[in-house]
Design an enzyme around this catalytic site. Structure first.
Site, PDB file in Angstrom:
ATOM      1  N   HIS A  82     -32.044 -21.802 -69.590  1.00  0.00           N
ATOM      2  CA  HIS A  82     -33.198 -21.143 -70.194  1.00  0.00           C
ATOM      3  C   HIS A  82     -33.972 -22.155 -71.017  1.00  0.00           C
ATOM      4  CE1 HIS A  82     -35.635 -17.881 -71.805  1.00  0.00           C
ATOM      5  NE2 HIS A  82     -35.653 -18.620 -72.900  1.00  0.00           N
ATOM      6  N   ASP A 161     -34.616  -4.819 -75.068  1.00  0.00           N
ATOM      7  CA  ASP A 161     -35.391  -6.050 -75.254  1.00  0.00           C
ATOM      8  C   ASP A 161     -36.787  -5.889 -74.665  1.00  0.00           C
ATOM      9  OD1 ASP A 161     -35.883  -8.978 -75.687  1.00  0.00           O
ATOM     10  OD2 ASP A 161     -36.047  -8.885 -73.518  1.00  0.00           O
ATOM     11  N   ARG A 168     -43.286  -6.851 -80.102  1.00  0.00           N
ATOM     12  CA  ARG A 168     -43.438  -8.142 -80.805  1.00  0.00           C
ATOM     13  C   ARG A 168     -44.674  -8.872 -80.306  1.00  0.00           C
ATOM     14  NH1 ARG A 168     -38.477 -11.130 -79.201  1.00  0.00           N
ATOM     15  NH2 ARG A 168     -39.347 -12.833 -80.409  1.00  0.00           N
ATOM     16  N   SER A 183     -33.141 -11.895 -78.216  1.00  0.00           N
ATOM     17  CA  SER A 183     -33.879 -11.487 -77.021  1.00  0.00           C
ATOM     18  C   SER A 183     -33.442 -12.324 -75.814  1.00  0.00           C
ATOM     19  CB  SER A 183     -35.383 -11.654 -77.296  1.00  0.00           C
ATOM     20  OG  SER A 183     -36.125 -11.666 -76.113  1.00  0.00           O
ATOM     21  N   LYS A 187     -30.417 -11.133 -72.544  1.00  0.00           N
ATOM     22  CA  LYS A 187     -30.724 -11.163 -71.104  1.00  0.00           C
ATOM     23  C   LYS A 187     -29.766 -12.105 -70.368  1.00  0.00           C
ATOM     24  CE  LYS A 187     -34.983 -11.810 -72.188  1.00  0.00           C
ATOM     25  NZ  LYS A 187     -36.291 -11.706 -72.769  1.00  0.00           N
TER      26      LYS A 187
HETATM   27  N1  URA Z   1     -38.455 -15.517 -74.448  1.00  0.00           N
HETATM   28  C1  URA Z   1     -37.739 -14.385 -74.583  1.00  0.00           C
HETATM   29  O1  URA Z   1     -37.135 -13.902 -73.632  1.00  0.00           O
HETATM   30  N2  URA Z   1     -37.703 -13.792 -75.765  1.00  0.00           N
HETATM   31  C2  URA Z   1     -38.343 -14.287 -76.855  1.00  0.00           C
HETATM   32  O2  URA Z   1     -38.259 -13.693 -77.900  1.00  0.00           O
HETATM   33  C3  URA Z   1     -39.083 -15.475 -76.714  1.00  0.00           C
HETATM   34  C4  URA Z   1     -39.120 -16.082 -75.491  1.00  0.00           C
END
Ligand code: URA
Length: 435
Positions: A82, A161, A168, A183, A187
């Protein structure tokens, strides 16, 4: 029933929330039992007051438990990478097939462009027909058949999320370490992976430009990984300059293909090697990072990574034959050069401006649901620390339409400086942090 007002009152004055309070609040919101205004107030309170490591892990768990957790019987290890996002960051596109070619499956749940950054899914959708709205079953089929699937977060994957992130986004509450960390990690944990590599960017093109804030985010994500027993490593990487030689959706597909053909820009290949090596070693598929690096290099150089990518494109409905003609040499005609106004040593000073210039040209979204034109982009010729002469080509703008708007050219002129003396560019990759 959770007493939402009591939870808000406690966090508002900086109190530590109990696990049951966080779980109760998130569960009630995910089920639609709490209105958006409660969740917005909660997010603002966390944004301002912060959360400690235990609260952040509890928030992650609460979000994770709002949906399904994948556990596919693949008979091989799984890993993911990521990135916190930047300009020209197309690493996932060559990385995932290279790792899969080495025997590790990559369930790549990716994002769309956010703000000045482009998203992996949007880039892949510049290949005609490529479908990223995969169901869980389609993800599984892609992993079984190709070892990689690139898709968006499904409806059932961490729905809490999905709702909180949308709030957000519209309320300007993105840049908070506990909110970003929970967040992202909820995932990644829901993917059921064995190992995770985090690319934490810093510099003017990153969401958290200060190196120390990036490190704080990396530590928060690694702490969550530790709480859940997930093997993880975080690499700080420089986003004080764009990655690779191009930025823009279709151009970045071209550069990814070059990398998959064993060529392309050195910085892109280096990140693919570093992250790929780590993914193989952490997931147990390679005995060491050195072995992992050698295997990833071989997969890029012998065509096996490219073969996986071609299979993925075909499996996800894309026109695999189009890849042979990519990048189209005719695009050259649509490029406008930006020349050095004087001699000096070139330095990027505002990489975010590059991303916004692409958005201005139609290559990004201003509002949710905006269509993206994959064609606009930038081709970089000057590199950080390079000596350039007056009138030398620094970059080119690739745009649709007769001319590039002056506002875009002005933005680009403000993205670099020409220094009077030589300097050493920032290293691409810093010392990794481990869980
Ligand atoms: N990517 C995400 O999945 N969540 C965030 O809060 C910021 C970037």
């Amino acid at each position: 029933m959770i007493d939402a007002r009591a939870v808000l009152a406690k966090k508002r004055v900086g109190g530590k929330l109990e696990r049951a309070e966080i779980e109760g609040f998130v569960r009630a919101y995910a089920r639609g039992e709490l209105a958006d205004y409660f969740a917005s107030a909660f997010l603002m309170a966390v944004f301002v007051r912060g959360m400690d490591a235990r609260e952040t892990a509890d928030l992650t768990r609460a979000m994770l438990e709002s949906g399904e957790r994948w556990c596919f019987a693949l008979g091989r290890p799984t890993a993911d990478k990521h990135s916190t996002g930047g300009v020209g960051d197309k690493v996932s596109i060559p990385l995932a097939p290279a790792v899969a070619a080495c025997g590790v499956a990559v369930p790549m749940v990716s994002g769309r462009g956010l703000g000045h950054t482009g998203g992996t899914l949007d880039k892949l959708e510049s290949i005609a027909g490529f479908r990223t709205g995969l169901s869980r079953a389609e993800f599984e089929r892609g992993l079984v058949d190709c070892g990689v699937a690139f898709g968006a977060q499904t409806e059932e994957l961490v729905p809490a999320d999905r709702k909180l992130y949308a709030l957000r986004d519209v309320t300007g509450l993105i840049e908070s370490v506990p909110l970003i960390a929970s967040s992202i990690m909820s995932k990644k944990l829901a993917e059921g992976i064995d190992a995770l590599v985090l690319d934490v960017k810093y510099g003017s093109g990153a969401f958290l430009p200060e190196r120390e804030r990036g490190a704080e985010l990396a530590r928060a994500m690694l702490s969550i990984a530790g709480s859940f027993g997930l093997r993880a490593v975080a690499f700080p990487t420089c986003m004080g300059r764009p990655l690779g030689d191009t930025a823009g959706h279709a151009l970045e597909i071209g550069e990814s293909l070059e990398c998959l053909r064993g060529r392309g820009p050195a910085d892109l290949r280096e990140l693919v090697l570093v992250f790929g090596a780590s993914m193989l070693a952490l997931s147990g598929a390679a005995a060491s990072e050195a072995e992992g690096r050698a295997r990833i290099a071989r997969a890029l150089d012998d065509g096996s990574a490219l073969a996986v990518f071609e299979r993925v494109v075909a499996a996800q409905g894309g026109d695999a034959r189009a890849l042979e003609r990519w990048p189209d040499p005719r695009w050259q005609a649509a490029r406008v050069p930006l020349l050095a106004p004087r001699a000096g040593w070139f330095r990027w000073t505002d990489v975010r401006a590059l991303g916004w210039a692409i958005v201005d040209l139609g290559g990004g979204r201003r509002a949710l649901g905006d269509a993206i034109n994959p064609f606009p982009g930038l081709v970089f010729h000057a590199r950080d620390g390079q000596r350039v002469e007056r009138g030398e080509r620094l970059l080119e703008v690739q745009a649709t339409g007769a001319r590039v708007p002056d506002a875009v050219l002005d933005r680009l002129r403000g993205s670099f400086a020409l220094e009077d003396g030589p300097f050493e560019p920032e290293p691409l990759v810093g010392t990794p942090l481990r869980a």
